[in-house]
Design an enzyme around this catalytic site. Structure first.
Site, mmCIF file in Angstrom:
data_model
loop_
_atom_site.group_PDB
_atom_site.id
_atom_site.type_symbol
_atom_site.label_atom_id
_atom_site.label_comp_id
_atom_site.label_asym_id
_atom_site.label_seq_id
_atom_site.Cartn_x
_atom_site.Cartn_y
_atom_site.Cartn_z
ATOM 1 N N HIS A 83 -8.675 -58.251 -23.970
ATOM 2 C CA HIS A 83 -8.890 -57.263 -25.029
ATOM 3 C C HIS A 83 -10.388 -56.984 -24.992
ATOM 4 O O HIS A 83 -11.172 -57.642 -25.663
ATOM 5 C CB HIS A 83 -8.463 -57.802 -26.397
ATOM 6 C CG HIS A 83 -6.974 -57.890 -26.540
ATOM 7 N ND1 HIS A 83 -6.350 -58.164 -27.714
ATOM 8 C CD2 HIS A 83 -5.973 -57.706 -25.639
ATOM 9 C CE1 HIS A 83 -5.030 -58.170 -27.537
ATOM 10 N NE2 HIS A 83 -4.787 -57.902 -26.288
ATOM 11 N N GLU A 118 4.079 -52.891 -19.414
ATOM 12 C CA GLU A 118 2.623 -52.794 -19.566
ATOM 13 C C GLU A 118 1.935 -52.701 -18.216
ATOM 14 O O GLU A 118 2.178 -53.512 -17.330
ATOM 15 C CB GLU A 118 2.104 -54.040 -20.314
ATOM 16 C CG GLU A 118 0.588 -54.091 -20.392
ATOM 17 C CD GLU A 118 0.066 -55.228 -21.271
ATOM 18 O OE1 GLU A 118 0.766 -56.252 -21.399
ATOM 19 O OE2 GLU A 118 -1.041 -55.073 -21.812
ATOM 20 N N ASP A 155 4.833 -61.330 -20.118
ATOM 21 C CA ASP A 155 3.528 -60.691 -20.301
ATOM 22 C C ASP A 155 2.517 -61.696 -19.779
ATOM 23 O O ASP A 155 2.239 -62.711 -20.430
ATOM 24 C CB ASP A 155 3.324 -60.394 -21.796
ATOM 25 C CG ASP A 155 2.025 -59.658 -22.089
ATOM 26 O OD1 ASP A 155 1.137 -59.631 -21.216
ATOM 27 O OD2 ASP A 155 1.905 -59.125 -23.209
ATOM 28 N N HIS A 182 3.385 -52.354 -32.589
ATOM 29 C CA HIS A 182 2.005 -52.614 -32.130
ATOM 30 C C HIS A 182 1.412 -51.366 -31.486
ATOM 31 O O HIS A 182 2.087 -50.361 -31.309
ATOM 32 C CB HIS A 182 1.960 -53.814 -31.173
ATOM 33 C CG HIS A 182 2.797 -53.678 -29.936
ATOM 34 N ND1 HIS A 182 2.422 -52.910 -28.859
ATOM 35 C CD2 HIS A 182 4.002 -54.223 -29.603
ATOM 36 C CE1 HIS A 182 3.348 -53.015 -27.910
ATOM 37 N NE2 HIS A 182 4.322 -53.786 -28.338
ATOM 38 N N ASP A 205 -12.833 -87.393 -24.281
ATOM 39 C CA ASP A 205 -13.382 -87.292 -22.915
ATOM 40 C C ASP A 205 -12.793 -86.160 -22.074
ATOM 41 O O ASP A 205 -13.094 -86.064 -20.881
ATOM 42 C CB ASP A 205 -13.190 -88.617 -22.127
ATOM 43 C CG ASP A 205 -13.996 -89.753 -22.723
ATOM 44 O OD1 ASP A 205 -14.995 -89.457 -23.398
ATOM 45 O OD2 ASP A 205 -13.617 -90.919 -22.509
ATOM 46 N N GLU A 236 1.149 -50.033 -22.962
ATOM 47 C CA GLU A 236 2.166 -51.069 -23.137
ATOM 48 C C GLU A 236 3.133 -50.818 -24.294
ATOM 49 O O GLU A 236 3.210 -51.608 -25.234
ATOM 50 C CB GLU A 236 1.501 -52.426 -23.327
ATOM 51 C CG GLU A 236 0.361 -52.459 -24.344
ATOM 52 C CD GLU A 236 -0.246 -53.861 -24.465
ATOM 53 O OE1 GLU A 236 0.533 -54.802 -24.699
ATOM 54 O OE2 GLU A 236 -1.463 -54.004 -24.338
ATOM 55 N N HIS A 241 4.011 -62.390 -29.514
ATOM 56 C CA HIS A 241 3.120 -63.364 -28.887
ATOM 57 C C HIS A 241 3.804 -64.721 -28.719
ATOM 58 O O HIS A 241 3.220 -65.761 -29.003
ATOM 59 C CB HIS A 241 1.824 -63.505 -29.702
ATOM 60 C CG HIS A 241 0.922 -62.324 -29.559
ATOM 61 N ND1 HIS A 241 -0.188 -62.131 -30.340
ATOM 62 C CD2 HIS A 241 0.973 -61.260 -28.712
ATOM 63 C CE1 HIS A 241 -0.784 -60.995 -29.979
ATOM 64 N NE2 HIS A 241 -0.095 -60.448 -28.999
ATOM 65 N N HIS A 299 -5.243 -51.137 -25.276
ATOM 66 C CA HIS A 299 -6.532 -51.764 -25.604
ATOM 67 C C HIS A 299 -7.379 -51.686 -24.353
ATOM 68 O O HIS A 299 -6.863 -51.592 -23.237
ATOM 69 C CB HIS A 299 -6.344 -53.214 -26.086
ATOM 70 C CG HIS A 299 -5.559 -54.098 -25.158
ATOM 71 N ND1 HIS A 299 -6.104 -54.683 -24.039
ATOM 72 C CD2 HIS A 299 -4.249 -54.500 -25.172
ATOM 73 C CE1 HIS A 299 -5.169 -55.419 -23.423
ATOM 74 N NE2 HIS A 299 -4.034 -55.313 -24.082
ATOM 75 N N ARG A 323 9.174 -54.650 -23.101
ATOM 76 C CA ARG A 323 7.821 -54.074 -23.077
ATOM 77 C C ARG A 323 7.493 -53.807 -21.616
ATOM 78 O O ARG A 323 7.875 -54.604 -20.745
ATOM 79 C CB ARG A 323 6.788 -55.032 -23.707
ATOM 80 C CG ARG A 323 5.360 -54.510 -23.627
ATOM 81 C CD ARG A 323 4.393 -55.188 -24.599
ATOM 82 N NE ARG A 323 4.107 -56.581 -24.361
ATOM 83 C CZ ARG A 323 4.577 -57.585 -25.098
ATOM 84 N NH1 ARG A 323 5.393 -57.347 -26.117
ATOM 85 N NH2 ARG A 323 4.265 -58.833 -24.818
ATOM 86 N N ASP A 331 -3.430 -57.509 -16.986
ATOM 87 C CA ASP A 331 -2.534 -57.698 -18.140
ATOM 88 C C ASP A 331 -1.267 -56.885 -17.864
ATOM 89 O O ASP A 331 -1.284 -55.661 -17.979
ATOM 90 C CB ASP A 331 -3.272 -57.204 -19.399
ATOM 91 C CG ASP A 331 -2.468 -57.414 -20.675
ATOM 92 O OD1 ASP A 331 -1.375 -57.988 -20.613
ATOM 93 O OD2 ASP A 331 -2.961 -56.981 -21.740
ATOM 94 N N TYR A 335 11.648 -53.775 -29.774
ATOM 95 C CA TYR A 335 11.999 -55.173 -30.051
ATOM 96 C C TYR A 335 13.072 -55.219 -31.121
ATOM 97 O O TYR A 335 12.798 -54.900 -32.282
ATOM 98 C CB TYR A 335 10.743 -55.940 -30.507
ATOM 99 C CG TYR A 335 9.559 -55.688 -29.603
ATOM 100 C CD1 TYR A 335 9.359 -56.444 -28.441
ATOM 101 C CD2 TYR A 335 8.662 -54.652 -29.883
ATOM 102 C CE1 TYR A 335 8.288 -56.181 -27.597
ATOM 103 C CE2 TYR A 335 7.592 -54.384 -29.042
ATOM 104 C CZ TYR A 335 7.412 -55.151 -27.902
ATOM 105 O OH TYR A 335 6.350 -54.881 -27.067
HETATM 106 N N1 GLY Z 1 -1.204 -59.887 -23.335
HETATM 107 C C1 GLY Z 1 -1.758 -59.440 -24.524
HETATM 108 C C2 GLY Z 1 -1.598 -58.015 -24.663
HETATM 109 O O1 GLY Z 1 -0.794 -57.417 -23.999
HETATM 110 O O2 GLY Z 1 -2.322 -57.406 -25.389
HETATM 111 MN MN MN Z 2 -2.141 -55.863 -23.314
HETATM 112 MN MN MN Z 3 -0.031 -58.063 -22.171
#
Ligand code: GLY
Ligand code: MN
Ligand code: MN
Length: 457
Positions: free
Chosen positions: A375, A424, A272, A364, A51, A398, A255, A368, A422, A283, A402
């Site tokens: 994204h 961003e 983040d 990474h 529910d 970003e 993540h 994006h 990071r 973001d 690490y």
């Molecule tokens: N928060 C996800 C990224 O930075 O792509």
């Molecule tokens: Mn991002």
């Molecule tokens: Mn991010």
């Protein structure tokens, strides 16, 4: 704490105008022939447990074309022989359902406030669609969202009835319209940019509040709740993706979303988190020392990531390849890590995607697209070549480093053990150069050191 912060926000922008939705629809329709039918179904509600549903968030394509955010909607674009008709099937008004689940706009509300010519209750959808499909040649529809609708369309394509045999009527092909929509969504209008800017301002203030309330012993989820609390308080829908709040070694997990650790005095916290406002995402990542003062090692890494980010933002220019920011960031990071004695290779060796050591610490991409989806849609390499940046495109920048001392695959330099950084921001490409939509969020070492812990001490 939120009431004061809210005063810093400018008034929210006007909602996207009905005329703008109409223009979007017509730009799509221009790509069709008059015997095509375009069908876009909103995703079904998802069950959390008995529910209980997850908060409903319709698809970004539905939002982009109609602004309609309620469940059980199907949008259709068809030509009636004279002009294109914009049609929406919606949940009809139903007092009992509205008592339990909330008010509905119904067909009347759709016609009054939304960019549609015709609106019908959902239960009439399948019969009407079948009739329209019988006269169509191509169906533009993304399959895999609704099994029922997929079946109905495939039936129409596969049917071998008398009408088809005699007159050749009926659809023969099914095409995915997602690439067409992605191409439209890639370049943001002024109204979209205003929404993204507002979402960015909300997230910037939220990050600053978390900085102000940081102190040794604070829990990651305390900081998370400050940030997400402000997202809601400011009037948006909440987060645009699950917040990442990691201190110490958790900051080295890209993540990480467990968010329930206690932050130690010597640790860096990496947050983040971005908000959603009328569907539009922000973001932001910021990383700061919990104590309020960077150690020498933390400062060395932070300085380097910031330089990499500045170099990358400078490349967010009309005419640059979308890969230019990434290449700029990687080069600065490689040079810096060589200087710090972390990498014992030449710059070109360090940058090699197969054998370079940079990938150990920066694994990474730098950017994006961002828009209705965090994204966001948009092919990065149309025809196999990196896309050239144009005015109105929005992308994140970003870079990070690490140093997970827990990792069995690398030997982490002791000096940097369990530091994750990071930084961003969200950047709009304009004819006058990059515009950082998230520029209100504190970023320099001096700003961060003056802010962190200021509401705690
Ligand atoms: N928060 C996800 C990224 O930075 O792509
Ligand atoms: Mn991002
Ligand atoms: Mn991010």
């Amino acid at each position: 704490m939120f009431a004061e912060a809210l005063k810093r926000l400018p008034p929210a922008p006007q909602p996207v105008a009905v005329n703008e939705y109409r223009e979007r629809q017509m730009r799509l329709a221009q790509q069709f022939r008059s015997d095509d039918v375009f069908i876009l179904a909103a995703p079904a509600e998802a069950v959390h447990s008995n529910d209980v549903h997850y908060r409903y968030r319709t698809s970004s394509d539905v939002l982009y074309l109609t602004g309609w955010h309620d469940p059980e909607a199907t949008y259709v674009l068809r030509h009636d022989g004279r002009s294109w008709k914009s049609i929406l099937f919606v949940q009809p008004k139903d007092t009992l359902m509205e008592i339990w689940e909330g008010r509905r706009l119904g067909c009347e509300g759709a016609l009054e406030h939304h960019p549609v010519d015709e609106a019908y209750p959902t239960h009439e959808r399948d019969q009407m669609l079948s009739d329209w499909l019988a006269g169509a040649k191509r169906v533009f529809h993304r399959s895999g969202v609704h099994a029922d609708l997929d079946r109905l369309i495939l039936d129409a394509i596969e049917r071998r009835d008398r009408k088809r045999q005699h007159f050749g009527h009926g659809p023969v092909t099914l095409e995915d319209p997602s690439p067409m929509l992605a191409e439209l969504r890639l370049r943001k209008s002024n109204a979209e940019i205003e929404h993204m800017l507002w979402s960015s301002k909300v997230a910037s203030i939220a990050h600053e509040l978390a900085m102000r309330h940081s102190h040794p012993g604070v829990r990651e989820n305390h900081l998370q709740s400050i940030i997400e609390g402000f997202f809601s308080y400011a009037g948006g829908e909440g987060w645009s993706y699950p917040s990442i709040v990691g201190c110490g070694e958790n900051a080295t997990i890209l993540h990480y979303t467990v968010n329930n650790d206690v932050c130690g005095e010597d640790e860096v916290v990496l947050i983040d988190a971005g908000s959603e406002f009328r569907g539009y995402a922000s973001d932001i990542t910021r990383s700061w020392p919990i104590s309020g003062t960077f150690s020498d090692a933390q400062r060395e890494l932070y300085d380097l990531v910031l330089k990499a980010q500045e170099a990358a933002i400078a490349r967010c220019r009309v005419g640059e390849a979308y890969t230019a920011p990434h290449e700029a960031a990687r080069r600065v990071l490689a040079e810096g890590l060589i200087q710090l004695g972390v990498i014992e290779q030449t710059v070109d060796e360090a940058l090699d995607l197969e054998t370079g050591d940079l990938r150990k610490w920066y694994m990474h991409n730098t950017s994006h697209w961002i828009g209705l989806d965090v994204h966001d849609v948009g092919v990065y390499k149309p025809n196999g070549e990196p896309r050239t940046l144009e005015s109105g495109m929005c992308l994140t920048v970003e870079p990070g480093l690490y140093f997970g001392a827990w990792r069995p695959d690398v030997t982490c330099p002791e000096r940097y053990a369990n530091i994750g950084i990071r930084i961003e921001d969200d950047v709009l490409v304009t004819d006058d150069g990059p515009v950082v939509l998230t520029a209100d969020c504190p970023k320099t070492i001096a700003e961060i050191e003056s802010i962190v812990g200021s509401e705690w001490k």
